[in-house]
Write a protein that holds these residues in place. Structure first.
Motif, PDB file in Angstrom:
ATOM      1  N   ASP A 133       0.804  -1.217   0.000  1.00 13.60           N
ATOM      2  CA  ASP A 133       0.000   0.000   0.000  1.00 13.60           C
ATOM      3  C   ASP A 133       0.841   1.272   0.000  1.00 13.60           C
ATOM      4  O   ASP A 133       0.388   2.308   0.430  1.00 13.60           O
ATOM      5  CB  ASP A 133      -0.974   0.007   1.171  1.00 13.60           C
ATOM      6  N   ALA A 134       2.059   1.168  -0.507  1.00 14.90           N
ATOM      7  CA  ALA A 134       2.890   2.359  -0.639  1.00 14.90           C
ATOM      8  C   ALA A 134       2.296   3.255  -1.715  1.00 14.90           C
ATOM      9  O   ALA A 134       1.692   2.784  -2.675  1.00 14.90           O
ATOM     10  CB  ALA A 134       4.319   1.981  -1.015  1.00 14.90           C
ATOM     11  N   ALA A 135       2.452   4.522  -1.539  1.00 13.18           N
ATOM     12  CA  ALA A 135       1.890   5.469  -2.499  1.00 13.18           C
ATOM     13  C   ALA A 135       2.543   5.283  -3.861  1.00 13.18           C
ATOM     14  O   ALA A 135       3.760   5.192  -3.967  1.00 13.18           O
ATOM     15  CB  ALA A 135       2.112   6.901  -2.008  1.00 13.18           C
ATOM     16  N   PRO A 136       1.739   5.217  -4.933  1.00 10.77           N
ATOM     17  CA  PRO A 136       2.320   5.073  -6.266  1.00 10.77           C
ATOM     18  C   PRO A 136       3.025   6.351  -6.694  1.00 10.77           C
ATOM     19  O   PRO A 136       2.785   7.426  -6.148  1.00 10.77           O
ATOM     20  CB  PRO A 136       1.108   4.792  -7.154  1.00 10.77           C
ATOM     21  N   THR A 137       3.876   6.207  -7.671  1.00 12.05           N
ATOM     22  CA  THR A 137       4.568   7.366  -8.213  1.00 12.05           C
ATOM     23  C   THR A 137       3.538   8.290  -8.851  1.00 12.05           C
ATOM     24  O   THR A 137       2.696   7.838  -9.621  1.00 12.05           O
ATOM     25  CB  THR A 137       5.595   6.926  -9.262  1.00 12.05           C
ATOM     26  N   PRO A 138       3.575   9.580  -8.526  1.00 18.98           N
ATOM     27  CA  PRO A 138       2.576  10.483  -9.101  1.00 18.98           C
ATOM     28  C   PRO A 138       2.721  10.579 -10.616  1.00 18.98           C
ATOM     29  O   PRO A 138       3.817  10.457 -11.160  1.00 18.98           O
ATOM     30  CB  PRO A 138       2.867  11.820  -8.428  1.00 18.98           C
ATOM     31  N   LYS A 139       1.601  10.787 -11.275  1.00 19.00           N
ATOM     32  CA  LYS A 139       1.607  10.939 -12.729  1.00 19.00           C
ATOM     33  C   LYS A 139       2.344  12.223 -13.089  1.00 19.00           C
ATOM     34  O   LYS A 139       2.250  13.225 -12.392  1.00 19.00           O
ATOM     35  CB  LYS A 139       0.179  10.998 -13.253  1.00 19.00           C
ATOM     36  N   PRO A 140       3.099  12.197 -14.189  1.00 21.54           N
ATOM     37  CA  PRO A 140       3.836  13.410 -14.570  1.00 21.54           C
ATOM     38  C   PRO A 140       2.888  14.535 -14.974  1.00 21.54           C
ATOM     39  O   PRO A 140       1.817  14.289 -15.528  1.00 21.54           O
ATOM     40  CB  PRO A 140       4.682  12.945 -15.762  1.00 21.54           C
ATOM     41  N   THR A 141       3.302  15.742 -14.667  1.00 22.92           N
ATOM     42  CA  THR A 141       2.509  16.916 -15.038  1.00 22.92           C
ATOM     43  C   THR A 141       3.077  17.615 -16.264  1.00 22.92           C
ATOM     44  O   THR A 141       2.481  18.552 -16.763  1.00 22.92           O
ATOM     45  CB  THR A 141       2.445  17.921 -13.866  1.00 22.92           C
ATOM     46  N   THR A 142       4.255  17.143 -16.709  1.00 25.33           N
ATOM     47  CA  THR A 142       4.869  17.713 -17.905  1.00 25.33           C
ATOM     48  C   THR A 142       5.241  16.583 -18.857  1.00 25.33           C
ATOM     49  O   THR A 142       5.412  15.437 -18.452  1.00 25.33           O
ATOM     50  CB  THR A 142       6.142  18.509 -17.557  1.00 25.33           C
ATOM     51  N   ASP A 143       5.378  16.915 -20.144  1.00 22.00           N
ATOM     52  CA  ASP A 143       5.835  15.913 -21.113  1.00 22.00           C
ATOM     53  C   ASP A 143       7.347  15.811 -21.052  1.00 22.00           C
ATOM     54  O   ASP A 143       7.994  16.459 -20.240  1.00 22.00           O
ATOM     55  CB  ASP A 143       5.324  16.226 -22.522  1.00 22.00           C
ATOM     56  N   ARG A 144       7.930  15.007 -21.907  1.00 22.38           N
ATOM     57  CA  ARG A 144       9.383  14.801 -21.881  1.00 22.38           C
ATOM     58  C   ARG A 144      10.175  16.066 -22.151  1.00 22.38           C
ATOM     59  O   ARG A 144      11.322  16.179 -21.777  1.00 22.38           O
ATOM     60  CB  ARG A 144       9.775  13.721 -22.892  1.00 22.38           C
ATOM     61  N   CYS A 145       9.561  17.022 -22.817  1.00 23.28           N
ATOM     62  CA  CYS A 145      10.240  18.275 -23.126  1.00 23.28           C
ATOM     63  C   CYS A 145      10.068  19.324 -22.038  1.00 23.28           C
ATOM     64  O   CYS A 145      10.606  20.419 -22.135  1.00 23.28           O
ATOM     65  CB  CYS A 145       9.726  18.833 -24.457  1.00 23.28           C
ATOM     66  N   GLY A 146       9.286  19.018 -21.007  1.00 22.17           N
ATOM     67  CA  GLY A 146       9.080  19.961 -19.918  1.00 22.17           C
ATOM     68  C   GLY A 146       7.857  20.838 -20.072  1.00 22.17           C
ATOM     69  O   GLY A 146       7.619  21.720 -19.248  1.00 22.17           O
ATOM     70  N   ARG A 147       7.054  20.604 -21.112  1.00 18.95           N
ATOM     71  CA  ARG A 147       5.849  21.385 -21.313  1.00 18.95           C
ATOM     72  C   ARG A 147       4.719  20.811 -20.452  1.00 18.95           C
ATOM     73  O   ARG A 147       4.619  19.592 -20.306  1.00 18.95           O
ATOM     74  CB  ARG A 147       5.412  21.373 -22.786  1.00 18.95           C
ATOM     75  N   PRO A 148       3.850  21.656 -19.875  1.00 20.72           N
ATOM     76  CA  PRO A 148       2.751  21.144 -19.046  1.00 20.72           C
ATOM     77  C   PRO A 148       1.777  20.303 -19.872  1.00 20.72           C
ATOM     78  O   PRO A 148       1.495  20.623 -21.032  1.00 20.72           O
ATOM     79  CB  PRO A 148       2.063  22.395 -18.512  1.00 20.72           C
ATOM     80  N   LEU A 149       1.299  19.227 -19.248  1.00 22.94           N
ATOM     81  CA  LEU A 149       0.321  18.364 -19.914  1.00 22.94           C
ATOM     82  C   LEU A 149      -1.080  18.934 -19.704  1.00 22.94           C
ATOM     83  O   LEU A 149      -1.354  19.577 -18.695  1.00 22.94           O
ATOM     84  CB  LEU A 149       0.376  16.943 -19.352  1.00 22.94           C
ATOM     85  N   ALA A 150      -1.950  18.652 -20.641  1.00 20.39           N
ATOM     86  CA  ALA A 150      -3.348  19.106 -20.514  1.00 20.39           C
ATOM     87  C   ALA A 150      -4.029  18.318 -19.414  1.00 20.39           C
ATOM     88  O   ALA A 150      -3.795  17.130 -19.234  1.00 20.39           O
ATOM     89  CB  ALA A 150      -4.076  18.918 -21.837  1.00 20.39           C
ATOM     90  N   ALA A 151      -4.894  18.963 -18.664  1.00 17.10           N
ATOM     91  CA  ALA A 151      -5.631  18.291 -17.590  1.00 17.10           C
ATOM     92  C   ALA A 151      -6.651  17.339 -18.198  1.00 17.10           C
ATOM     93  O   ALA A 151      -7.309  17.674 -19.188  1.00 17.10           O
ATOM     94  CB  ALA A 151      -6.337  19.329 -16.718  1.00 17.10           C
ATOM     95  N   PRO A 152      -6.804  16.117 -17.608  1.00 15.47           N
ATOM     96  CA  PRO A 152      -7.750  15.154 -18.174  1.00 15.47           C
ATOM     97  C   PRO A 152      -9.182  15.532 -17.928  1.00 15.47           C
ATOM     98  O   PRO A 152      -9.562  16.221 -17.110  1.00 15.47           O
ATOM     99  CB  PRO A 152      -7.412  13.857 -17.459  1.00 15.47           C
TER     100      PRO A 152
END
Length: 152
Positions: A133-152
């Protein structure tokens, strides 16, 4: 013999491809760009491997101490077990990191065999992924280039 070995290894090391860095191209796409500094991917994973059991033991101890559902007697009883289990998991995962890091060292990082987490040198405590029950790795908020991802 050393001279022959160096004559064989130096060209091999100089010609080995490096791991790509992600950059934004003129069309706005995220593409790979190779850099010689990316050849440190494998050696970093090899250096991180032996440290991982200690990092995970510290993370396991912090996890056991900070678990709100456990009573003090459970912390005293299960805390050392979680700490030792985390250390054993760290030995297994650290061995994997060193093995894949060696593969990345030999191939110049071309195949990106080592996990990304192994290539980031750190000494911060880490909770083992083998704790259920360890906390999972948080989902990335940026793409590989460092740009913010769109909110789902």
């Amino acid at each position: 013999m050393r001279r022959l070995l160096s004559l064989l290894l130096v060209p091999l090391l100089l010609s080995a491809p490096a791991r790509a860095a992600w950059v934004v191209d003129a069309a706005g796409g995220c593409v790979e760009q190779w850099a010689p500094s990316d050849m440190l991917r494998g050696p970093t994973a090899v250096l991180n491997g032996p440290i991982l059991p200690f990092r995970q033991m510290a993370g396991g101890a912090a996890y056991a101490w900070n678990t709100q559902e456990w009573w003090p007697w459970q912390i005293a009883g299960m805390g050392p077990g979680v700490t030792l289990f985390s250390g054993a998991a760290g030995v297994l995962e650290g061995t994997w990191w060193m093995t894949t890091g060696l593969a990345d060292t030999v191939t110049g990082g071309y195949f990106q065999v080592a996990p990304e987490q192994a290539t980031e040198l750190s000494i911060e405590p880490q909770v083992s992924t083998m704790i259920a029950d360890a906390a999972p790795t948080p989902k990335p908020t940026t793409d590989r280039c460092g740009r913010p991802l769109a909110a789902p």
